[in-house]
Motif scaffolding. Structure first.
Motif, mmCIF file in Angstrom:
data_model
loop_
_atom_site.group_PDB
_atom_site.id
_atom_site.type_symbol
_atom_site.label_atom_id
_atom_site.label_comp_id
_atom_site.label_asym_id
_atom_site.label_seq_id
_atom_site.Cartn_x
_atom_site.Cartn_y
_atom_site.Cartn_z
ATOM 1 N N LEU C 648 56.371 109.416 110.848
ATOM 2 C CA LEU C 648 56.952 110.602 110.212
ATOM 3 C C LEU C 648 57.969 111.266 111.127
ATOM 4 O O LEU C 648 59.103 111.565 110.730
ATOM 5 N N THR C 649 57.562 111.484 112.370
ATOM 6 C CA THR C 649 58.458 112.153 113.301
ATOM 7 C C THR C 649 59.701 111.308 113.555
ATOM 8 O O THR C 649 60.819 111.818 113.603
ATOM 9 N N LEU C 650 59.492 110.018 113.708
ATOM 10 C CA LEU C 650 60.625 109.132 113.965
ATOM 11 C C LEU C 650 61.627 109.207 112.827
ATOM 12 O O LEU C 650 62.838 109.308 113.033
ATOM 13 N N LEU C 651 61.103 109.190 111.619
ATOM 14 C CA LEU C 651 61.969 109.242 110.452
ATOM 15 C C LEU C 651 62.811 110.515 110.465
ATOM 16 O O LEU C 651 64.034 110.479 110.277
ATOM 17 N N LEU C 652 62.148 111.631 110.710
ATOM 18 C CA LEU C 652 62.857 112.904 110.720
ATOM 19 C C LEU C 652 63.913 112.938 111.818
ATOM 20 O O LEU C 652 65.059 113.335 111.608
#
Ligand code: NA
Ligand code: NA
Lengths: 136, 117, 902, 117, 85, 490
Positions: C648-652
């Motif tokens: 999730l964080t990577l995507l953001l």
């Protein structure tokens, strides 16, 4: 302000029904367009007849224009490329627009149905359901 | 095995971009290297256990080591901060430069020769 | 500490005090401050007298105080006979020079710095000869070097280069001395000078012995201007005359002689030592004298003469017999007297006649008879003519050289060379006197200088004349000095008249040859002028600039403007490390491979494809897109690895990075520049990738769940109440990492604010925003949803994927979206309040536990109506604020590009 | 022996249909002649595909959380897709991406630009 | 769960097509279309992975990715327009 | 004093940074707050140092979680000594920045505070991943400060500095990951001696050491430093000189001592040390501008420190620590002199400074001679210690290189002195002479910090014993890390 509650209720019911009817119509069109485009893609050869057409609008508010453009674009096979405000105009790219006028007619039909669904039932603009060519 | 290959591919690609002219491409190289480091960190925790470490959502015996995940999160965010600063530097370098459009990222005088398309 | 030992310290301290006082004295008294300083020197000498008498009785006065333990340096002073002799020179000649200065220096000028440096130099020299510790000796040695550098520098702008030459040559010797002292300390097991000198057997048996001797010789040769280091001394003559007189007659250059004499106790009689000293010394003596004979500038002539005389001294020390050492010691003394006189006289001539060139000077004898007489006395002493002290010392030298027994026939060779040098000395002595004082009188307006000006020279000259016949007066001092240099010796008694000895014959031969050289001076001069001049200074300068040039070459790669030039090196280092690793591959602890899922291979194939496309493309937009695609694929990989938070964080982060890149790229051209040297970069990158893959394969995945990982999985819910273990690590167990990382974001935001000053027309977006008409409604429609998602991620982060970072990044996307849609942010949604609140909140929540005696970042709960507000949540809020602060900053400062201003 | 409920079966049918639609969109990305046709077909077909997949997943993993999230996901997909497609189409035209030769009419070429965006 | 694995394989191929189009172009507009598709594929893949991993919590990524895909597409299209303005 | 206070050097500067971001208005308030915080850290670390001289190692488990799972801070002689000297340097740099006007931006003070928090944290932490985080906390503000006032040269330098640092950070992260992959821990105490027992740990540690070497500017990973530091604003160069690469060196020393226990890589470390010394000094000799010469020198000084580490004897390590501490102050004083001249005259191509600027000349002279290792200054004691330690180990190559490099250091210092402080011969200097005619002079606000920092050169030379004692104690703690290990794993 002085409208009776019963009248308000009735008008709300009419609007809901119109919106529902519109959504139903649109859903069918949407699925149909999907099938058409999918077939175009998977079948060999090309049945494409693309065109970019100018579509004069009867929509007056930003909301109406936005929703119309949105719905046209959501449908496979039609894509809004440009929105103009003076006069309100859409430029629409169609994949199967061999007959441009017919194509425009289909789009105009959608606009009419949308405006009918969106505008208050007693609004004069909502009455005439047919698009009148030549009038802005 | 796949983790190692992924690290290798990302590292090779990252270093290759690092060695290209143009700050923007260098920045992209760092993004790839950051991915490589993060994949490596997760691999360091072991990849036999692959259940997300969410208590109550599965069998704790199969849950992945949460510590490397925390490390990766920290590292991702730090790299993000530096990356946007690097991009800001690319903008500043452009503004400090001739004022005309230079190459995509001005990684040195040799690069302003490329005309815009 | 004995009283006399205290006197040694007092003497050194007094020199320091005198030095520090000298600028004040100069301000008060002007150039006459020199007289006060001369008296001061004499007082210091008086202070040392009791110690000197003890030393002359064969004892030694010492003072010792620990300076540092490891490395061990002891502040040990020790005064014996040899030290006494040199103290006499330093202070005696020093007093004369100080008394000479007032009349030499210009009236009305500021000379505080000159006096200060001269006195400091005298103090350093005194310390050098009194040092009783190897390292302390080095300390004072270097201090004389530095002081002389600045003293030479008093000669003005043209003195800079000679001063640098002198400093670097003697500084090099100083470092040789340092190593010699360190090694000697190791070989002898002590740094106490007296102890070391008693440990002759140990030192000579040590394998370090040759190295020590070589380094000592190197140090002495540089300081005493022996070939090939002799060039710095004539160059240093740009200094004012009192400086030359003090440094090059009595002190600085004699430091090398002192060193050789001092360590004769260890090396005297060793073949290598003798051969080296005699060879170089005699060569220097002859070359220096020949050089002196063709100089026209009196001061330069004296400089070369000094070089030559030092050569004789070095050679005599090298002979190593008691007789030779005694001669060297006596000649050191004699040389100080006559050379100081001559320098001072040259200074007098320079001041009176305005020139030092013998081609311009003539007939000064008639105008300045007293000066001429003094010059004559000193010149005779230098030439070794009866009855001067120079005669006695030269006779002794001949005796010493003749007795050289290093190898068969050494005595004959040495004596022959010594006679040659001395004959040349006689000739240039005549050249000085004849050149300046004889001949027709050209400058009638000149007159004898004031008595005060020549008195110091007179004292030295007369002493040199008187001490010849009365040389036995010096016996106690000289004999004790010889004993200190060679403890096993039976020192001789000096006699003015040895009878018709072989030395007398050599003296006669010297004088005869000298007279011949003088009478044939025109032919000799022509011949000498034709000889090539060995220009050591030029050679030194060539070496010096070669070193500077080499330095420029070494530094050239580090002046590059291209980032690749710098980034390639760590890549190469990694490859090298990988090669090392391959060789160590069968070592303990190396294992291969983490297991992989079949789906992994699909993701991997996609990844490879996307990366390959990314590195190959020259389209900026393709690069941004492919970078995003790589991010998506890696996020999928993280999901497969059981890390939804990371995904999730990577995507953001990936999307915000791509958007930022898109903002920045909008100013730049859509095509990347055509690359060069692609093959080399590809090879290096490929190798680095291979190493990274092998490293990952070998060093990860082969072990059980780590104890820490097991602990977190087990303790997360009971200890923190959180079920998302990763999030509990971030906000509870390792909150410090998170605080640091949020500070990084705050710093990056502050940096962007600093780097890209705000646009004068305010916030980004606004009416210029690109998609206002259409995206505006979308923004209105989506904003509540995004805000809700952000709030959900934030509040549920402790239990499910989410948390402060991802929540704030989601909110950040709303900000970026708002920019694209032309919606301006509210006032509180600006970088400053967000960053400030985040930093303060994060640090304060951590610190709040401390007043209760708990460690930093200990979780606690604040009771609020309707439940508890836990500190981890507040902490996560701080993170949220800082992350959002950065995103707002990015949109604010990077969103509005050049395109907006059209 | 695998027991498949009706809901699961329907779920599998929906996910498969959705995936097929996405795959068809990808095929369109390869086959269609210009950026406009690709934009026109791809995004929308894929959007329907993803909606199908989400609904199928809801059937495979029934639950309140799943329902809320996937419902919102479907809504979001339907709301955002046209905006994105419009942005793509407009930028394609403004950046001068050529129309396929088969395009028989272009009213936009030469049409005056107005002040509003 | 083999069904989802097959579907994931199909999605991998579609992602490959998107990547190829990003790389091949020929116009930047084609690349933007490919970006749009890549995010769609990602969303579908996340949903299927949630089934495969039996972790509904992962589905939160569906929302995020849909939103982000939209924003990315718009931002890249924006870039394209800024270049041509 | 309890270990609880160990968090203060990190927390308080961060808190102060937040407050200063909130109140950007008054520069005097900023100066007051930053000075008070730095002085407080200095005082605290002095107290901690005094308390650790008997071998006590204080520690603090963050959040009160068990060590091994929590992040642990530990204060032994080495870390408190580093803390002391860096706090002092931050204080001096802040004073100097007030003089040069480099603190004009309201962002300067918060960034300096965050940077210092990162430095202190890096010195205190006993956790490898946390070390990575604090290194970043230190570096990111440094990127901003380096490029502070923009301009083409500065942004170009910033690009090189930032990309190189980022690459080194990524390597460090990967190294930490590999260490965790092999051992399952990032706690330094739990890693004690691990590299001796396992080749895998040694290799993973090797990646960490390479990354730290890049941060410390060890040859051949040094080029970024001389290229970029001279471009920074003067006060920023001073701040960087004493802090950034020193964190790298400190971490190398700590990691190598605890994890490798001084074995295994000895010859590699020695080779790197000697190469770094030689290349650094040659580069310095070849430079032209004052600040370029001085910054290239940093490289060679790093080599000297590594030499002591490579020897790994009590005397060698003690000398290295002594060298590190005194050299931070010496180099800062020199850079202050150069920066003061540049600030006052707008160029460093000036001459006759010895006459015109007696205060600057004195400060420069003392510090330059100390740097060159001339007695009786602090640099002499440091170099003597190293030479003596190398000679005791019969490492004569190292002795020779150390002495030769010392000589070349003298050459470069003399180059500056003869060129800028005496000078006046070079006809190409006409322009600078014209500037001199404009009666520009260095203001006392710039000269005084330089003079103050020159004082330790003398004091630490003549009264070297107290620092030598502390350095020896620190060295003993490195040779036998058991007390440190116990404190961070207990
Ligand atoms: Na973290
Ligand atoms: Na530094």
């Amino acid at each position: 302000m002085t409208a009776r509650p019963a009248g308000r209720l009735r008008r709300a019911a009419v609007r809901c029904a119109r919106v529902a009817a519109f959504l139903g119509h649109y859903g069918v069109q949407f699925l149909h367009a999907n099938v058409t485009v999918a077939r175009e893609i998977v079948t060999p050869g090309s049945g494409l007849a693309p065109a970019v057409v100018e579509m004069r609008l009867r929509c007056r508010t930003t909301a109406e224009t936005t929703v119309l453009a949105h719905l046209i674009t959501l449908t496979p096979g039609t894509l809004v490329l440009e929105v103009r405000t003076q006069p309100p105009t859409l430029f629409v790219h169609g994949m199967h627009a061999a007959d441009a006028d017919r194509f425009l007619g289909e789009l105009g039909d959608l606009e009419d149905r949308l405006l009918t669904a969106l505008r208050p039932p007693d609004s004069p603009a909502a009455r005439g359901t047919r698009r009148q060519e030549g009038k802005p | 095995m796949t983790a190692a290959i992924a690290v290798g591919v990302l590292t090779a690609g990252g270093f290759f971009l690092l060695l290209r002219p143009g700050l923007v491409r260098v920045t992209f190289g760092f993004v790839l290297l950051g991915h490589a480091a993060n994949v490596l960190l997760l691999a360091a925790g072991g990849l036999e256990r692959r259940e997300p470490p969410l208590i109550g959502d599965g069998d704790p015996a199969g849950m992945a080591d949460p510590l490397p995940q925390a490390f990766v999160l920290t590292a991702i965010v730090i790299t993000f901060g530096i990356t946007v600063y690097l991009l800001g530097l690319a903008r500043a370098e452009h503004l400090a430069g001739s004022g005309s459009r230079s190459g995509a990222g001005s990684g040195g005088p040799a690069e302003s020769a490329e005309p815009p398309r | 500490m004995s009283g006399e030992g205290g006197a040694l310290v007092a003497a050194l301290l007094a020199m320091g005090v005198l030095a520090l006082l000298s600028p004040a004295l100069d301000r008060r008294l002007g150039r006459d401050a020199g007289y006060v300083l001369a008296v001061g020197f004499l007082v210091v000498a008086a202070v040392l007298t009791p110690a000197a008498s003890t030393a002359l009785d064969g004892g030694a006065v010492t003072f010792s105080h620990a300076w540092t333990d490891s490395p061990e340096i002891s502040f040990t002073l020790r005064m014996d006979g040899l030290a006494t002799l040199f103290c006499l020179l330093v202070l005696g000649v020093g007093a004369l020079i100080m008394a000479y200065c007032p009349r030499y220096l210009t009236a009305g000028g500021r000379h505080g710095r000159t006096y200060l440096l001269l006195t400091l130099f005298g103090g350093a020299m005194l310390g050098l000869v009194l040092a009783g510790d190897l390292l302390l000796l080095f300390v004072f040695w270097e201090m004389t070097t530095v002081a002389s550098f600045f003293l030479i520098g008093t000669g003005g702008a043209r003195a800079a280069r000679p001063a640098v030459r002198a400093l670097l040559v003697t500084g090099m010797g100083g470092l040789a001395l340092l190593v010699a002292m360190v090694l000697l300390g190791i070989a002898a097991g002590s740094t106490d000078l007296a102890t070391v000198l008693r440990a002759r057997e140990e030192v000579l048996d040590s394998p370090l012995s040759p190295a020590i001797a070589t380094l000592l010789i190197l140090a002495a040769f540089t300081k005493s201007a022996q070939v090939p280091f002799q060039f710095w001394l004539p160059g240093a003559m740009v200094a004012i005359t009192p400086v030359s007189a003090y440094l090059h007659a009595a002190t600085m250059v004699k430091a090398g002689i002192y060193l050789l004499l001092r360590f004769s106790a260890l090396y005297s009689g060793q073949t290598g030592w003798s051969v080296c000293l005699m060879g170089v010394g005699l060569l220097t003596a002859v070359l220096g004298a020949a050089q002196a004979l063709r100089e026209h500038d009196l001061k330069a002539l004296l400089a070369h003469s000094t070089v030559s005389q030092l050569g004789l001294l070095v050679a005599a020390i090298g002979v190593g017999t008691t007789v030779a050492l005694a001669a060297a010691i006596l000649h050191t003394f004699a040389h100080a007297l006559f050379k100081a006189t001559l320098f001072m006289i040259v200074g007098v001539i320079d001041r009176q006649a305005g020139s030092r060139d013998i081609r311009e000077l003539s007939g000064l004898m008639r105008i300045m008879p007293v000066t001429a007489t003094l010059a004559g006395l000193a010149g005779l002493s230098m030439a070794g003519v009866l009855p001067m002290i120079g005669f006695v010392s030269k006779e002794s030298l001949f005796q010493g050289f003749a007795g050289a027994d290093v190898f068969p026939g050494a005595g004959v060779v040495a004596a022959a060379l010594a006679v040659t040098a001395s004959a040349l000395t006689f000739a240039y002595g005549m050249r000085i006197f004849y050149g300046a004082f004889a001949g027709p009188m050209l400058q009638r307006q000149l007159h004898e200088p004031s008595w005060a000006f020549i008195a110091p020279a007179a004292v030295a000259a007369v002493a040199g004349a008187v001490l010849g016949p009365a040389v036995s007066v010096l016996d106690p001092l000289m004999r004790q000095a010889v004993l200190n240099a060679e403890p096993w010796a039976v020192p001789p008694y000096f006699a003015f008249w040895h009878g018709l000895s072989p030395e007398l014959f050599l003296s006669a031969l010297t004088i005869a040859s000298g007279l011949v050289l003088f009478s044939e001076r025109d032919r000799v001069d022509r011949m000498l002028q034709r000889l090539p001049r060995p220009d050591g200074a030029a050679a030194f300068d060539r070496v010096h600039s070669a070193v500077l040039g080499a330095g420029a070459v070494v530094g050239r790669p580090d002046r590059s403007d291209s980032t690749a030039a710098y980034l390639a090196r760590p890549a190469a280092a990694l490859v090298v490390l990988g090669c090392v690793g391959v060789f160590a591959a069968d070592g303990p602890g190396i294992r291969a491979g983490a297991p992989s899922d079949p789906v992994d291979w699909g993701v991997l194939a996609l990844l490879a494809m996307a990366v390959a496309a990314l590195v190959r493309t020259r389209s900026a937009l393709a690069a941004v897109s492919l970078l995003g695609a790589v991010g998506l694929i890696v996020a999928l990989w993280f999901l497969l690895a059981g890390a939804p938070d990371v995904a999730l964080t990577l995507l953001l982060v990936e999307v915000l990075t791509a958007m930022t890149a898109a903002f920045v790229l909008s100013d730049l051209a859509p095509r990347f520049p055509r690359p060069r040297r692609g093959a080399a970069a590809a090879a290096l990158a490929g190798a680095a990738g291979l190493v990274a893959a092998l490293g990952t394969l070998a060093l990860t995945g082969g072990r059980e769940l780590s104890p820490a990982g097991a602990y977190f999985l087990e303790a997360a819910e009971p200890e923190t109440g959180g079920r998302n273990v990763v999030n509990t690590i971030l906000v509870d167990f390792r909150g410090l990492d998170t605080l640091g990382e949020a500070s990084v974001l705050a710093a990056a935001a502050l940096g962007l604010l600093l780097l890209l000053p705000g646009q004068p027309d305010g916030t980004a977006g606004g009416p210029r925003a690109p998609y206002g008409r259409v995206l505006g409604p979308a923004h209105r429609l989506l904003l509540p949803g995004i805000a809700g998602l952000s709030a959900y991620l934030f509040l549920r982060g402790h239990y499910e994927p989410g948390g402060g970072f991802s929540a704030a990044l989601v909110a950040g996307t709303a900000v970026a979206f708002g920019y694209l849609a032309g919606r301006t942010g509210t006032r509180w949604l600006s970088p400053r309040p967000l960053l400030a609140a985040g930093l303060v909140l994060g640090a304060a929540v951590g610190l709040a536990a401390m007043p209760l005696g708990d460690p930093f970042l200990t979780p606690f709960t604040i009771a609020v109506p309707g439940g508890g507000l836990s500190s981890p949540l507040l902490f996560d809020a701080a993170v949220y604020l800082m992350v959002l602060g950065l995103v707002v900053t990015v949109v604010d400062r990077l969103g509005a590009g050049r395109g907006e201003h059209r | 022996m695998v027991v498949v409920t009706v809901l699961e079966l329907l779920g599998h049918v929906l996910t498969t249909t959705g995936t097929a639609l996405v795959a068809i969109a990808a095929l369109g990305l390869i086959r269609l002649p210009d950026a406009y046709n690709r934009a026109n077909a791809v995004a929308k077909a894929a959007a329907l595909g993803v909606v199908c997949v989400l609904l199928g997943v809801l059937l495979l993993m029934p639950g309140v959380f799943t329902a809320v999230v996937l419902g919102l996901g479907v809504l979001l997909q339907l709301v955002t897709t046209p905006f994105a497609a419009y942005a793509v189409g407009r930028s394609a035209y403004r950046s001068g991406a050529p129309l396929a030769r088969a395009t028989h009419r272009d009213d936009l070429s030469g049409a005056p630009r107005d002040g509003g965006r | 769960m083999t069904m989802t694995a097959v579907l994931l394989g199909v999605l991998a191929v579609t992602m490959a097509v998107a990547v190829w189009r990003m790389s091949a172009g020929p116009t930047d507009a084609d690349r933007v279309v490919a970006v749009d598709l890549a995010f769609v594929v990602f969303v579908a893949a996340v949903a299927l992975l949630a089934v495969r991993l039996d972790t509904p919590a992962v589905l939160i990524l569906v929302l995020a990715a849909t939103l982000l895909g939209f924003l990315t597409t718009v931002a890249v299209a924006h870039l394209l327009e800024r270049w041509s303005s | 004093m309890s270990g609880l206070v160990l968090a203060l050097p990190v927390a308080v500067p961060l808190l102060a940074a937040g407050v200063l971001v909130a109140y950007p208005g008054d520069r005097r308030v900023h100066r007051l707050v930053t000075s008070a915080v730095s002085a407080g850290v200095l005082a605290l670390s002095a107290v901690l140092l005094a308390g650790s001289l008997d071998g006590t190692v204080r520690s603090l488990s963050m959040g009160g979680w068990p060590p091994g799972f929590a992040i642990v801070f530990a204060a032994d002689v080495l870390s408190t000594l580093m803390l002391c000297v860096s706090a002092a340097l931050v204080l001096a740099s802040l004073a100097y920045a007030a003089g040069t006007g480099d603190d004009a931006s309201p962002r300067f003070a918060p960034l300096a505070m965050i940077l210092s928090a990162g430095v202190y944290g890096a010195f205190l932490t006993a956790d490898l991943f946390n070390l990575f985080v604090f290194v970043e906390v230190m570096l990111v503000p440094s990127y901003a400060l380096l490029t502070m006032s923009g301009g083409r040269a500065r942004t170009a330098a910033g690009r090189i500095y930032l990309t190189f640092s980022l690459l080194a950070s990524t390597l460090l992260l990967a190294g930490v990951g590999l260490v965790y992959g092999v051992t399952g821990t990032v706690n330094l105490g739990e890693l004690a001696g691990a590299a001796r027992q396992s080749t895998a740990v040694a290799l993973a540690g090797g990646v960490v050491l390479v990354a730290l070497a890049a941060k410390a500017a060890v040859v051949p990973l040094h080029g970024w430093l001389p290229r970029t530091y001279p471009e920074a604003p003067p006060a920023v160069t001073v701040l960087f000189s004493g802090l950034l690469t020193k964190v790298g060196v400190y971490a190398i020393i700590r990691f190598y001592a605890v994890v490798h226990e001084g074995t295994g890589l000895r010859w590699t470390v020695m080779a790197a040390a000697l190469l770094t010394m030689v290349v650094g000094v040659l580069g310095a000799v070849g430079e032209r501008e004052m600040r370029s010469i001085l910054t290239f020198h940093m490289v060679s000084q790093i080599g000297y420190i590594l030499l002591g580490l490579a020897l790994f004897t009590l005397a060698g390590l003690a000398a290295a620590v002594f060298f590190l501490v005194q050299y931070v102050l010496v180099k800062a004083a020199l850079l202050m002199c150069a920066g003061a001249v540049e600030t006052a005259y707008g160029t460093d191509r000036v001459d006759s400074l010895a006459r015109r600027e007696p205060l600057i000349a004195s400060a420069f002279l003392v510090s330059a001679l100390s740097l060159a290792g001339l007695p009786p200054l602090s640099g002499f004691v440091a170099k003597l210690g190293l030479v003596g330690a190398a000679a005791t180990e019969a490492d004569h190559l190292a002795v020779g290189v150390a002495v030769g490099v010392s000589f070349l250091t003298l050459v470069s210092m003399v180059k500056i002195w003869a060129g800028s402080f005496w000078g006046g011969e070079d006809p190409s200097r006409e322009e600078s002479l014209l500037r001199l005619m404009a009666r520009a002079t260095v203001r006392p606000a710039l000269a005084v910090p330089a003079l103050v920092l020159a004082v330790p050169s003398v004091v630490l030379g003549i009264a070297a014993q107290p620092l030598l004692t502390a350095a020896t104690e620190a060295a003993a703690g490195l040779l036998d890390a058991s007390a440190y290990v116990r404190a961070v794993t207990r």
